[in-house]
Design an enzyme around this catalytic site. Structure first.
Site, short mmCIF file in Angstrom:
data_model
loop_
_atom_site.label_atom_id
_atom_site.label_comp_id
_atom_site.label_asym_id
_atom_site.label_seq_id
_atom_site.Cartn_x
_atom_site.Cartn_y
_atom_site.Cartn_z
N ILE A 98 0.84 -1.19 0.00
CA ILE A 98 0.00 0.00 0.00
C ILE A 98 0.88 1.24 0.00
O ILE A 98 1.75 1.40 0.87
CB ILE A 98 -0.91 0.02 1.25
CG1 ILE A 98 -1.72 -1.28 1.35
CG2 ILE A 98 -1.81 1.25 1.25
CD1 ILE A 98 -2.35 -1.50 2.72
N CYS A 99 0.64 2.13 -0.94
CA CYS A 99 1.36 3.40 -1.00
C CYS A 99 0.52 4.44 -0.26
O CYS A 99 -0.39 5.04 -0.82
CB CYS A 99 1.58 3.80 -2.46
SG CYS A 99 2.49 5.35 -2.65
#
Length: 161
Positions: A98-99
């Site tokens: 997840i960014c």
């Protein structure tokens, strides 16, 4: 009480254990809407069920987050990934990474698992398109052999999604 995972991470510090026990108790009393903690005997790894918010692209969809706590939590951010299959989202890679800045550069010890979950649900809910990040294939290929998302030098440039 200390805990360690099968992957050989260091045992949680006493401060981390106390903090996680407190967060777990708070979760049991007042869980964040749309999330369910899947009970295990491992305090160092939480699995959390995520339900897409009504009225969003992810409504009626369920995903799972894996939260791995480091030895010095909360001074150090936990590793948070989606257990594949991960949702299609411009900031979520197919390997579950997840960014999201609060998981890395913008982490604060004042944050909790609940606040992380709410931020992830907000990120999902604000999306207007279901698609992978443009560099998904390259990133996932470079992450083979179990590379942690915490080893990535993220570039946080898009706060619209």
């Amino acid at each position: 009480m200390t805990s360690s995972s099968a992957s050989g991470r260091k045992t949680l510090s006493k401060i981390a254990c106390n903090r996680l026990q407190k967060e777990l108790l708070e979760w049991q009393v007042n869980p964040p809407a749309g999330f369910k903690h899947k009970v295990t005997d491992n305090l160092q790894r939480w699995v959390i069920e995520v339900n897409g918010a009504p009225g969003t692209l992810y409504s009626n969809e369920t995903y799972q987050l894996q939260v791995d706590f480091p030895e010095h939590y909360p001074m150090e951010a936990p590793q948070v990934i989606f257990i594949p299959p991960a949702p299609l989202h411009p900031h979520i890679y197919s390997n579950g990474h997840i960014c999201l800045d609060i998981l890395y550069d913008s982490w604060s010890p004042a944050m909790t698992v609940s606040s992380i979950c709410i931020s992830i649900l907000s990120m999902l809910s604000s999306s207007t398109v279901k698609q992978r990040p443009e560099d998904n294939d390259r990133y996932v290929k470079n992450c083979r052999n179990g590379r942690s998302p915490k080893e990535t030098r993220w570039w946080f440039h898009d706060d619209k999604v």
